[in-house]
Write a protein that holds these residues in place. Structure first.
Motif, PDB file in Angstrom:
ATOM      1  N   LEU A  18      -9.659  18.896   3.507  1.00 42.71           N
ATOM      2  CA  LEU A  18      -9.056  19.934   2.684  1.00 42.71           C
ATOM      3  C   LEU A  18      -7.909  19.391   1.840  1.00 42.71           C
ATOM      4  CD1 LEU A  18      -8.910  23.010   5.095  1.00 42.71           C
ATOM      5  CD2 LEU A  18     -10.485  22.615   3.193  1.00 42.71           C
ATOM      6  N   HIS A  19      -7.293  18.333   2.311  1.00 38.26           N
ATOM      7  CA  HIS A  19      -6.162  17.734   1.602  1.00 38.26           C
ATOM      8  C   HIS A  19      -6.416  16.233   1.464  1.00 38.26           C
ATOM      9  CE1 HIS A  19      -3.937  21.500   1.974  1.00 38.26           C
ATOM     10  NE2 HIS A  19      -4.344  21.532   3.221  1.00 38.26           N
ATOM     11  N   PRO A  20      -7.318  15.838   0.563  1.00 43.45           N
ATOM     12  CA  PRO A  20      -7.674  14.414   0.444  1.00 43.45           C
ATOM     13  C   PRO A  20      -6.487  13.567   0.005  1.00 43.45           C
ATOM     14  CG  PRO A  20      -9.192  15.840  -0.791  1.00 43.45           C
ATOM     15  CD  PRO A  20      -8.023  16.674  -0.415  1.00 43.45           C
ATOM     16  N   VAL A  21      -6.395  12.394   0.601  1.00 38.39           N
ATOM     17  CA  VAL A  21      -5.340  11.441   0.271  1.00 38.39           C
ATOM     18  C   VAL A  21      -6.000  10.116  -0.110  1.00 38.39           C
ATOM     19  CG1 VAL A  21      -3.337  10.153   1.132  1.00 38.39           C
ATOM     20  CG2 VAL A  21      -3.708  12.530   1.850  1.00 38.39           C
ATOM     21  N   VAL A  22      -5.625   9.593  -1.276  1.00 38.43           N
ATOM     22  CA  VAL A  22      -6.112   8.276  -1.678  1.00 38.43           C
ATOM     23  C   VAL A  22      -5.159   7.223  -1.101  1.00 38.43           C
ATOM     24  CG1 VAL A  22      -6.774   6.773  -3.592  1.00 38.43           C
ATOM     25  CG2 VAL A  22      -7.004   9.255  -3.825  1.00 38.43           C
ATOM     26  N   GLN A  23      -5.667   6.397  -0.199  1.00 36.84           N
ATOM     27  CA  GLN A  23      -4.891   5.260   0.288  1.00 36.84           C
ATOM     28  C   GLN A  23      -5.099   4.108  -0.690  1.00 36.84           C
ATOM     29  OE1 GLN A  23      -2.778   5.275   2.748  1.00 36.84           O
ATOM     30  NE2 GLN A  23      -3.273   7.317   3.567  1.00 36.84           N
ATOM     31  N   VAL A  24      -4.011   3.684  -1.337  1.00 38.80           N
ATOM     32  CA  VAL A  24      -4.084   2.689  -2.403  1.00 38.80           C
ATOM     33  C   VAL A  24      -3.524   1.356  -1.892  1.00 38.80           C
ATOM     34  CG1 VAL A  24      -3.400   2.102  -4.763  1.00 38.80           C
ATOM     35  CG2 VAL A  24      -3.768   4.508  -4.124  1.00 38.80           C
ATOM     36  N   PHE A  25      -4.282   0.294  -2.104  1.00 46.43           N
ATOM     37  CA  PHE A  25      -3.833  -1.056  -1.775  1.00 46.43           C
ATOM     38  C   PHE A  25      -3.791  -1.871  -3.062  1.00 46.43           C
ATOM     39  CE2 PHE A  25      -5.132   0.617   2.215  1.00 46.43           C
ATOM     40  CZ  PHE A  25      -4.319   0.000   3.155  1.00 46.43           C
ATOM     41  N   VAL A  26      -2.681  -2.605  -3.234  1.00 48.36           N
ATOM     42  CA  VAL A  26      -2.430  -3.327  -4.475  1.00 48.36           C
ATOM     43  C   VAL A  26      -2.113  -4.781  -4.144  1.00 48.36           C
ATOM     44  CG1 VAL A  26      -1.047  -3.411  -6.589  1.00 48.36           C
ATOM     45  CG2 VAL A  26      -1.449  -1.211  -5.453  1.00 48.36           C
ATOM     46  N   LYS A  27      -2.628  -5.712  -4.979  1.00 44.09           N
ATOM     47  CA  LYS A  27      -2.214  -7.111  -4.868  1.00 44.09           C
ATOM     48  C   LYS A  27      -1.785  -7.589  -6.250  1.00 44.09           C
ATOM     49  CE  LYS A  27      -6.706  -9.445  -5.452  1.00 44.09           C
ATOM     50  NZ  LYS A  27      -7.600 -10.491  -4.914  1.00 44.09           N
ATOM     51  N   ASN A  56       0.838  -1.204   0.000  1.00 44.48           N
ATOM     52  CA  ASN A  56       0.000   0.000   0.000  1.00 44.48           C
ATOM     53  C   ASN A  56       0.868   1.246   0.000  1.00 44.48           C
ATOM     54  OD1 ASN A  56       0.347  -0.639   3.089  1.00 44.48           O
ATOM     55  ND2 ASN A  56      -0.300   1.496   3.002  1.00 44.48           N
ATOM     56  N   PHE A  57       0.280   2.349  -0.447  1.00 40.07           N
ATOM     57  CA  PHE A  57       0.962   3.639  -0.454  1.00 40.07           C
ATOM     58  C   PHE A  57      -0.098   4.731  -0.521  1.00 40.07           C
ATOM     59  CE2 PHE A  57       0.824   1.916  -4.770  1.00 40.07           C
ATOM     60  CZ  PHE A  57       0.115   2.899  -5.442  1.00 40.07           C
ATOM     61  N   PRO A  58       0.243   5.951  -0.079  1.00 36.56           N
ATOM     62  CA  PRO A  58      -0.685   7.080  -0.169  1.00 36.56           C
ATOM     63  C   PRO A  58      -0.454   7.869  -1.455  1.00 36.56           C
ATOM     64  CG  PRO A  58       1.156   7.705   1.190  1.00 36.56           C
ATOM     65  CD  PRO A  58       1.438   6.295   0.713  1.00 36.56           C
ATOM     66  N   MET A  59      -1.492   8.536  -1.911  1.00 36.36           N
ATOM     67  CA  MET A  59      -1.364   9.396  -3.080  1.00 36.36           C
ATOM     68  C   MET A  59      -2.248  10.613  -2.871  1.00 36.36           C
ATOM     69  SD  MET A  59      -1.943   8.537  -7.100  1.00 36.36           S
ATOM     70  CE  MET A  59      -1.611   9.796  -8.350  1.00 36.36           C
ATOM     71  N   ALA A  60      -1.637  11.783  -2.702  1.00 37.85           N
ATOM     72  CA  ALA A  60      -2.410  13.006  -2.517  1.00 37.85           C
ATOM     73  C   ALA A  60      -3.232  13.289  -3.771  1.00 37.85           C
ATOM     74  CB  ALA A  60      -1.481  14.177  -2.217  1.00 37.85           C
ATOM     75  N   LEU A  61      -4.507  13.590  -3.584  1.00 37.22           N
ATOM     76  CA  LEU A  61      -5.367  13.867  -4.730  1.00 37.22           C
ATOM     77  C   LEU A  61      -4.855  15.072  -5.515  1.00 37.22           C
ATOM     78  CD1 LEU A  61      -7.856  12.368  -5.719  1.00 37.22           C
ATOM     79  CD2 LEU A  61      -9.282  14.091  -4.628  1.00 37.22           C
ATOM     80  N   ASP A  62      -4.222  16.016  -4.827  1.00 35.06           N
ATOM     81  CA  ASP A  62      -3.627  17.166  -5.508  1.00 35.06           C
ATOM     82  C   ASP A  62      -2.608  16.723  -6.553  1.00 35.06           C
ATOM     83  OD1 ASP A  62      -4.944  19.254  -4.099  1.00 35.06           O
ATOM     84  OD2 ASP A  62      -3.630  18.882  -2.401  1.00 35.06           O
ATOM     85  N   ASP A  63      -1.781  15.723  -6.196  1.00 37.21           N
ATOM     86  CA  ASP A  63      -0.747  15.272  -7.116  1.00 37.21           C
ATOM     87  C   ASP A  63      -1.349  14.677  -8.379  1.00 37.21           C
ATOM     88  OD1 ASP A  63       1.042  16.088  -5.238  1.00 37.21           O
ATOM     89  OD2 ASP A  63       1.468  14.085  -4.462  1.00 37.21           O
TER      90      ASP A  63
END
Length: 641
Positions: free
Chosen positions: A274-283, A222-229
């Motif tokens: 205000l600063h949404p972060v997508v928490q991404v999980f991958v298999k 898993n890793f985070p990804m800021a929606l802004d990015d």
């Protein structure tokens, strides 16, 4: 001091139309409150959601600073928030994993007759069969021709395949990237590179948890990804979520990209941020060389969250600011004086379907050991600080997986008494019990409550307190009992063995002389059962005289000692010897580029084929256990000279 920088978000505001009225902001809030449940239906719906977030964000900045968030003609306004962090299928598992059947990323693994060690961006193979301890091969983790600054953190193995995860803040594509390198180990112990992938994303680093797991031949990470990015990428086509690129043989060749995620695989938040972060999980099935990956994402308000992985599920706990506080300029975003300002969620991802369900909870887990999946239920310990006596406290949940999201059908949590807002806590589910105690390390912060261990039976309404005489900085399951390591008010390290039957009690205790724990990660400890009964455990130590200089992330690459303790059939503790490091501290080279600091430590105790092993920096030590003592048999410097 070298620091590991974590970029939390990149706020992008349009250059025109920046001024926002209070009416416009509240209308945007109303629309955010009515986005519905489930996943986003399209790129367009996710884009509309992000536009509403930007509008509210402009209003917040305008209210705080008395002017629009950006002035016409300035182009993009960039607001960076930066923090520093202290940072063959039947292969035997030598890692102190939390869950049976779930192997966690670490710095040393086993493939057949070879130990594979990860240190400072390199892999080393050592033949260990019989009485042999021989360094065989070494290789840079990074793909040839693609050398760059990166942190190389965790190693996993499957059959003869190696998976190594790392992170680069200014990676090969000029932005932050998660990096997955796949290598193979031959039958004679030599490495070869297979594939290397980069993922445009945020840093996964945690000072306690691990980013990678293997479950039934599948890599889970898993890793985070800021929606802004995501929106900063400025693509005119479909949104490219978590782009994963296969590196070609040469940097002159194009990277082959695929998107791990679409808008339709991202779940909407219960409360916006205000600063949404997508928490991404991958298999990813490892047999496919990461070519057939599945992913799911959920929008949260936090960059670093607590996760827990079992053979059936992934759990994720997060907190978010209530939406009505988003445009309150007087609110301090990082202070929880009023518990009503936050909502808390527990998400479950089913490993088979990779679908997500949500359960509102009260508070956040202490760490990954605050979870236990048992059959079709999940036990969870949460903590919520604040001034509201009714809402704040420590809570123990027993939730049915089938009823996730149906709050009315779930039993209320049990309140755990006896702890305060300023307590640094540690928890662990062991047997039928939840163990909870204070984890403070320094005598200056201790009082009598620091030496109390609370045990809660997770199947009965039963709780009791035991006075151990020391803190609970480490809680481990050893020989069907609970081992508690901690410190007294004189900063002495002590240990206690606690029974886990229907009437828990302290069976024995012991004071360790002249040592303190070097590293508090779970992998810095290991234990094995003895054929004659009892157990042997080991952990990383340093001299207690170094207490004032204790720093897990020193720029000097200092190796730890390995301290061993025997537990006899009567649960009595006795010292069983130590492997002392003979490696002098090595200052980080000025031209160091890859993994210049051992963020995950550099020392491990483990047990394999009837032998006792200690990894201590660049030394690998082999011993045995004879007549109650660990004896050193041989040691090598596993670097090839």
């Amino acid at each position: 001091m070298i620091t590991r920088i974590i970029i939390l978000s990149l706020t992008l505001l349009a250059a025109t139309g920046c001024s926002v009225s209070s009416y416009q902001a509240h209308q945007a809030l109303n629309r955010l409150e009515n986005i519905g449940d489930g996943k986003f239906e399209s790129d367009a719906e996710l884009t509309r959601y992000y536009d509403e977030i930007q509008l509210v964000r402009r209003a917040v900045n305008q209210k705080k600073y008395g002017k629009p968030a950006c002035e016409a003609g300035e182009g993009l306004c960039l607001e960076a928030i930066v923090v520093t962090a202290r940072r063959r299928e039947a292969n035997p598992e030598i890692t102190n994993n939390q869950e049976a059947g779930v192997d966690e990323g670490d710095i040393v693994k086993v493939i057949g007759d070879y130990l594979v060690i990860l240190r400072q961006g390199q892999l080393f193979s050592v033949r260990y069969s019989g009485d042999t301890l021989q360094a065989v091969d070494a290789i840079s983790v990074l793909k040839p021709g693609w050398q760059h600054q990166a942190w190389i953190d965790e190693l996993l193995v499957y059959q003869n395949q190696l998976v190594v995860i790392g992170y680069a803040y200014d990676g090969v594509i000029g932005e932050g990237t998660v990096e997955l390198n796949i290598l193979s180990l031959s039958d004679d112990g030599h490495f070869s590179h297979d594939n290397s992938y980069v993922i445009a994303a945020g840093d996964y680093f945690s000072s306690e948890n691990y980013a990678t797991r293997i479950v039934d031949g599948e890599l889970i990470f898993n890793f985070p990804m800021a929606l802004d990015d995501l929106f900063y990428q400025g693509s005119s086509g479909p949104l490219q979520f978590a782009r994963m690129g296969l590196l070609p043989d040469s940097p002159e060749q194009p990277i082959r990209w695929q998107s791990l995620l679409t808008a339709q695989q991202i779940y909407k938040p219960r409360e916006s941020s205000l600063h949404p972060v997508v928490q991404v999980f991958v298999k990813c099935p490892l047999a496919s060389q990461l070519e057939l990956c599945s992913a799911v994402g959920v929008i949260t308000g936090q960059y670093e969250v607590t996760s827990y992985v079992t053979t059936q599920s992934i759990y994720l706990a997060s907190q978010s600011l209530r939406q009505e506080f988003l445009i309150d300029a007087e609110f301090d975003y990082y202070i929880e004086d009023d518990p009503n300002t936050f909502v808390y969620d527990l998400y479950r991802i089913d490993l088979d379907s990779f679908s997500l369900t949500n359960q509102p909870i009260n508070g956040t887990p202490i760490n990954q050991f605050s979870f236990l999946e048992e059959g079709d239920r999940i036990h969870l310990l949460t903590r919520r600080d604040g001034s509201d006596d009714e809402l704040s406290g420590i809570f123990l949940y027993n939730l049915a997986r089938a009823d996730f999201g149906n709050t009315d059908s779930q039993p209320p949590p049990v309140r755990v008494a006896g702890y305060h807002d300023d307590d640094w806590l540690n928890s662990r589910f062991v047997g039928d019990w939840l163990a909870l105690g204070q984890a403070n390390y320094s005598g200056g912060f201790l009082d009598s409550n620091s030496f109390v261990l609370t045990l809660h039976n997770i199947h009965k309404q039963q709780a009791l307190e035991l006075f151990t005489g020391h803190t609970s900085s480490r809680l481990e399951f050893v020989d069907d009992s609970l081992l508690v390591l901690g410190y007294d008010d004189q900063e002495n390290l002590l240990g206690s063995i606690v029974s886990l039957d229907s009437n828990p009690r302290i069976l024995s205790d012991f004071q360790f002389t002249g040592v303190m724990e070097d590293e508090y990660r779970s992998h810095a400890f290991n234990a094995t059962r003895l054929l004659e009964g009892g157990a042997l455990f080991g952990f990383t130590t340093r001299p207690s005289s170094s207490w004032q200089e204790a720093d897990d992330y020193s720029e000097d690459a200092e190796a730890a000692d390995l301290y061993f303790v025997a537990v006899d059939r009567h649960h009595r503790l006795s010292p069983a010897g130590a492997f002392h490091s003979q490696q002098a501290p090595e200052p980080v080279a000025e031209d160091c580029v890859v993994s210049c600091v051992d963020w995950y430590g550099n020392s491990r105790p483990f047990f394999l084929r009837g032998k006792v092993y200690g990894l201590s920096g660049y030394e690998l030590i082999q011993g045995d256990f004879f007549q109650g003592e660990v004896r050193e048999l041989q040691r090598i410097d596993y670097r090839l000279h």
